[in-house]
Design a protein around this motif. Structure first.
Motif, short mmCIF file in Angstrom:
data_model
loop_
_atom_site.label_atom_id
_atom_site.label_comp_id
_atom_site.label_asym_id
_atom_site.label_seq_id
_atom_site.Cartn_x
_atom_site.Cartn_y
_atom_site.Cartn_z
N HIS A 42 0.12 6.48 10.98
CA HIS A 42 -0.72 6.55 9.78
C HIS A 42 0.16 6.27 8.59
O HIS A 42 0.97 7.11 8.19
N GLN A 43 0.00 5.07 8.01
CA GLN A 43 0.94 4.56 7.02
C GLN A 43 0.22 3.75 5.95
O GLN A 43 -0.96 3.39 6.12
N PRO A 44 0.91 3.43 4.88
CA PRO A 44 0.39 2.43 3.95
C PRO A 44 0.24 1.09 4.66
O PRO A 44 0.93 0.81 5.64
N THR A 45 -0.65 0.22 4.14
CA THR A 45 -0.88 -1.05 4.83
C THR A 45 0.12 -2.13 4.46
O THR A 45 -0.11 -3.30 4.77
N ASP A 46 1.23 -1.77 3.84
CA ASP A 46 2.37 -2.68 3.82
C ASP A 46 2.69 -3.09 5.26
O ASP A 46 3.09 -4.22 5.53
N LEU A 47 2.56 -2.13 6.16
CA LEU A 47 2.83 -2.39 7.56
C LEU A 47 1.91 -3.47 8.10
O LEU A 47 2.37 -4.44 8.73
N ALA A 48 0.63 -3.34 7.86
CA ALA A 48 -0.33 -4.34 8.34
C ALA A 48 -0.05 -5.70 7.71
O ALA A 48 -0.10 -6.74 8.38
N ARG A 49 0.23 -5.70 6.43
CA ARG A 49 0.47 -6.96 5.73
C ARG A 49 1.73 -7.66 6.25
O ARG A 49 1.82 -8.89 6.23
N ASP A 89 0.83 -1.19 0.00
CA ASP A 89 0.00 0.00 0.00
C ASP A 89 0.86 1.23 0.00
O ASP A 89 0.36 2.32 0.12
N ARG A 90 2.19 1.04 -0.06
CA ARG A 90 3.02 2.23 -0.10
C ARG A 90 2.90 2.88 -1.44
O ARG A 90 2.91 2.26 -2.46
N TYR A 91 2.86 4.18 -1.41
CA TYR A 91 2.68 4.89 -2.65
C TYR A 91 3.95 5.62 -2.98
O TYR A 91 4.21 6.69 -2.48
N ILE A 92 4.81 5.03 -3.82
CA ILE A 92 6.04 5.71 -4.20
C ILE A 92 5.73 6.61 -5.38
O ILE A 92 5.43 6.13 -6.45
N MET A 93 5.81 7.90 -5.17
CA MET A 93 5.53 8.83 -6.26
C MET A 93 6.79 9.03 -7.07
O MET A 93 7.68 9.77 -6.70
N ILE A 94 6.93 8.28 -8.13
CA ILE A 94 8.11 8.34 -8.97
C ILE A 94 8.00 9.56 -9.87
O ILE A 94 6.96 9.81 -10.44
N VAL A 95 9.09 10.29 -9.98
CA VAL A 95 9.05 11.53 -10.74
C VAL A 95 8.86 11.24 -12.21
O VAL A 95 9.65 10.53 -12.79
N TYR A 96 7.80 11.77 -12.79
CA TYR A 96 7.58 11.55 -14.22
C TYR A 96 7.50 12.90 -14.93
O TYR A 96 6.70 13.72 -14.57
N ASN A 97 8.33 13.11 -15.90
CA ASN A 97 8.36 14.38 -16.59
C ASN A 97 7.79 14.22 -17.98
O ASN A 97 8.12 13.29 -18.68
#
Length: 562
Positions: A340-347, A5-13
């Motif tokens: 308050h985090q992505p649910t990678d933590l829960a998983r 559930d982590r949201y890595i915002m990769i830079v897209y130009n």
């Protein structure tokens, strides 16, 4: 993104996209946009990936697929656009000579069960399709995708369909590489609000939303009991009260939201701003955009966040260096009561198939998930990540089975039968994008070992999800992806305040003026946005937050301007 559930915002130009317009060469400058992803074992940071993505701008226009010719890795995270079916990163397909070959890319390469379930579902399209197609699934993880997109645009060898964020689909569409999916989108009228605006641009909808991922409150009920807190906080006031009880009566921090320059840091700030009756952008009736990153509501939300340390003392020690990964570790080690985090933590605590992780068994049993407590506007907003599926035009694709095949594949992959095949192995991360999907098996007859209460909390949060510029602007724009990356998920200002004691107003103006500059440089807008050299003022903040500024019946925020 992975089943994570982590949201890595990769830079897209959008300059990547200009390869379509300049005969295949890629400009020297490149940056990136984003979507959810992570593998705890991947040894790359968000910043390092941004540098890697930027380096793609130097790829020579040789016509070969630089970065695409190597085989896949054993974990399914590889393969290039010319690979046929094999046992590395790709699945199925033919030798690349058939007119009916069909190639699609997914970034689901981090959780093997999830990867396999999605591959199996996609292969079923061969039987379901009206045409005679050979489906190839290639897994290209988020740390590789922008190199692959860039090189494949050079060689006009893009897939027929690719997973991405809708902002990317809008940008690809603006440059002529992708086509809109408006007709398919309009077949449904029950999209969640933010999802329903995610791909809107220039009268069309670009990409079809596939799944949503949310940031969620993880609560260690053992620490709450030790601190004398009897219930899960439901409002900001209760959150601060519970956080102070935990901080004062245990050895743990009361509440953790990342404070370093990190995507989850900015994503949570975006949600806090929405809960303060604000947003980062707005659009006027004439179609012109306003940048509201340095609005009074945004200033309040940033100061409220800063107050977690400066006023209420419930933030963790060393907060300025805590990103989402270290924030998860704080929680797993029992040093944070609520995070308050992505649910990678829960998983990581309870796997949907394997059950409780014995290394964290006590914490797994003690953990509850909950929506973000309601803010001043009374709403429980939380940041939304996720993915959509977008179709590329034949002028940039490796194969040309016909436009209808790509559109039908997207429709097929988002139908209940297919969702039921891979949502359970992705639990608790994947969430519906429409109310009708709430009736899928995972949410009505949970077949996994993930607790029902976790899924119920996630599903409760879904309709109130928010996303950076989309929620307040009610539409997308090509520049949004690149700016989200350039600002590291809009975390530049708050991380500067926390870690470098930057003046809040100046930090916000700087980030906002950078966004204004991107709008002014965009060739698809025929207006300019004036940069600001003063403000904002809390005097002009929304009525709903004024009592927090004065401390009228609620905890008073830190205000360095009094």
């Amino acid at each position: 993104m992975s089943g994570s559930d982590r949201y890595i915002m990769i830079v897209y130009n959008s300059q990547f996209m200009s390869a379509i317009d300049n005969g295949g060469s890629v400009p020297d400058e490149a940056a990136a946009g984003a979507d959810d992803q992570t593998d705890k074992d991947d040894e790359y940071s968000r910043r390092n990936f941004m540098k890697t993505a930027a380096a793609v701008g130097g790829v020579a226009a040789t016509g070969s697929l630089a970065g695409c010719s190597s085989g896949g890795n054993d974990d399914g995270s590889g393969g290039g656009s010319n690979n046929g079916g094999n046992d590395d990163g790709s699945d199925g397909g033919s030798d690349g000579t058939s007119e009916q070959d069909f190639l699609w890319w997914t970034m689901r390469g981090y959780i093997p069960a999830e990867t396999n379930a999605i591959k199996d579902a996609a292969s079923g399209f061969e039987d379901a399709a009206d045409a005679n197609v050979n489906v190839t699934t290639e897994v290209i993880t988020w740390d590789q995708i922008f190199q692959e997109w860039s090189a494949s645009l050079e060689g006009r060898s893009m897939p027929n369909v690719s997973e991405m964020a809708c902002e990317h689909a809008v940008d690809f569409g603006n440059r002529g590489a992708a086509r809109p999916n408006t007709e398919l989108f309009n077949q449904y009228d029950d999209w969640y609000e933010t999802i329903g605006n995610w791909g809107k641009f220039d009268g069309d909808f670009w990409g079809i939303p596939w799944f949503m991922e949310l940031r969620t409150s993880h609560i260690n009920m053992n620490l709450m009991d030790e601190a004398g807190v009897s219930s899960i906080p439901e409002t900001w006031e209760e959150l601060i009260e519970a956080g102070q009880a935990v901080s004062q009566n245990t050895d743990a921090a009361g509440f953790t939201t990342p404070g370093a320059q990190d995507f989850t840091t900015g994503q949570n700030i975006a949600a806090f701003t929405a809960q303060s009756d604000g947003g980062f952008y707005s659009v006027n009736e004439d179609g012109t955009w306003n940048v509201d990153i340095d609005s009074p509501a945004s200033l309040f939300a940033h100061l409220w966040t800063l107050s977690l340390r400066e006023q209420w003392d419930i933030a963790p020690g060393g907060w300025g260096g805590i990103d989402s990964t270290s924030g998860e570790e704080l929680y797993r080690s029992g040093r944070s009561g609520i995070t308050h985090q992505p649910t990678d933590l829960a998983r990581s605590l309870i796997d949907p198939q394997e059950g409780v992780n014995e290394e964290n068994a006590e914490l797994a049993e003690a953990t509850e998930l909950a929506p973000m407590p309601a803010g001043p506007n009374g709403e429980s907003h939380s940041f939304m990540g996720g993915s959509c599926l977008a179709a590329f035009n034949s002028n940039v694709s490796n194969h040309d089975p016909g436009q209808s095949v790509g559109d039908n594949f997207i429709d097929y992959m988002t139908q209940p039968e297919q969702l039921n095949a891979y949502f359970p192995v992705s639990a608790p991360n994947f969430l519906p994008v429409r109310t009708g999907q709430e009736e899928m098996e995972l949410f009505t007859d949970n077949p996994t070992k993930v607790p029902d209460s976790w899924l119920e909390a996630r599903l409760e949060q879904a309709p109130n999800a928010v996303r950076y510029g989309i929620s307040s602007a009610k539409q997308a724009a090509p520049f949004l992806g690149s700016f989200e990356g350039a600002s590291v998920g809009y975390s530049a200002a708050i991380s500067g305040m926390i870690g470098a004691e930057q003046d809040p107003k100046s930090a916000l103006r700087s980030m906002a003026n950078n966004a204004r500059s991107q709008i002014n440089d965009a060739d698809y807008f025929d207006f300019t946005v004036e940069e600001k050299d003063s403000g904002p003022s809390l005097d002009d903040a929304p009525d709903s937050v004024q009592k927090w500024i004065t401390g009228d019946g609620v905890p008073q925020i830190y205000n360095p301007y009094e």
